[in-house]
Write a protein that holds these residues in place. Structure first.
Motif: not given
Length: 307
Positions: A143-145, A150-160, A213-220, A223-226
């Motif tokens: 992905l770009d960035h 990857w880091l943003w998805l691990r911050l509290p509350g970001t996924r909703s 976000l769907d699990d289908w998206q976030t699973d991939a 930190p460095r690549r899909l």
């Protein structure tokens, strides 16, 4: 251009909810039962069958038996528990197809739905007669960035964060959100109807405490690549495939689509729709409807019907 009145207002439409192991699956169907079956799979996040297929579903119903599925965690297919990654969603789709009595059928998928269609057709080549992949997900390697995502998805509350921000939003604010999906000078065919569907989807995610976000998206997302993609599945597809890309899309690159088409073993055609981004069935419905109908009409299989 013919302006259709949406999925729910399609003449003869039937809405049913299948009871599957794990949760409900909402399905819209229309068109003559004796005609070849076409299954539509929508995208991720705030998408559902009534949204993406607002104009394509009614157009297909004039010539085919069309079936639009709400994927788990979308539309009327909730609540669902547990992790809903790629393999589990394919298992859910297989169970739904069995309950619907589908033997052989064409598949049309957008974004995440395109990735699921590609995965399903590669695992069950004997069942899929033709396939249309509209800006399919699962083709990239990075992905770009990438690290920041990857880091943003691990911050509290970001996924909703998005559904929380738009809960109870005004019509005007939701309309602005809708219009952000349209590029190249296109506009919503019926903004009031589409805004209502968006409001329903946001409320459904809040009610069932789902991630935006769907699990289908976030699973991939590593930190460095899909961590996975579907490029190795592409040569296993046995049916003719039409690949559609929006010329102004920033989510699926031209290079990704061209590489995937080049890996296809069966006949594959890439068509680029001018003045469209990622949501091209909504942005350029006349062009997309014409392309899909011409492709499906060119390979009508009278055995591809729903029982």
């Amino acid at each position: 251009m013919t302006r259709h009145a949406g999925v729910a207002a399609t003449p003869g439409v039937v809405h049913r909810v299948l009871a599957l192991d794990g949760g409900p699956v909402s399905v819209y169907s229309a068109g003559p039962a004796v005609r070849p079956a076409v299954v539509l799979l929508h995208g991720a996040m705030f998408d559902e069958a009534r949204f993406s297929w607002d104009q394509l579903f009614p157009a297909l119903a004039e010539r085919f038996r069309v079936i639009a599925v709400d994927l788990p965690g979308h539309g009327g297919s909730r609540p669902w528990g547990g992790h809903l990654g790629h393999e589990r969603l394919l298992t859910v789709l297989e169970a739904a197809f069995e309950q619907l009595g589908l033997d052989r059928f064409a598949l049309v998928g957008l974004s995440m739905g395109g990735g699921l269609a590609l995965g399903y057709a590669s695992w069950h080549p004997e069942r899929v007669t033709r396939m249309v992949l509209v800006e399919p997900g699962g083709l990239g390697e990075r992905l770009d960035h990438q690290f920041l995502t990857w880091l943003w998805l691990r911050l509290p509350g970001t996924r909703s964060a998005v559904s929380r921000a738009y809960a109870g939003a005004s019509e005007a604010r939701l309309r602005r959100l809708l219009e952000k999906l349209y590029v190249g000078g296109s506009h919503p065919t019926d903004p009031d109807r589409l805004v209502g569907i968006l409001r329903d989807e946001i409320a459904g995610k809040r009610r069932c405490r789902e991630s935006d976000l769907d699990d289908w998206q976030t699973d991939a997302i590593g930190p460095r690549r899909l961590t996975w993609n579907l490029l190795d599945r592409t040569p296993r597809v046995a049916c003719p495939t039409l690949w559609l890309r929006g010329a102004e899309s920033t989510l699926v690159s031209a290079e990704e689509m061209e590489r995937a088409v080049g890996l296809a073993a069966a006949p594959a055609t890439l068509t680029v729709i001018p003045g469209a981004g990622h949501m091209l069935p909504l942005e350029r419905p006349a062009d997309v409807n014409a392309a899909v109908l011409a492709f499906l009409d060119g390979g009508v299989d009278e055995s591809a019907t729903a029982r």
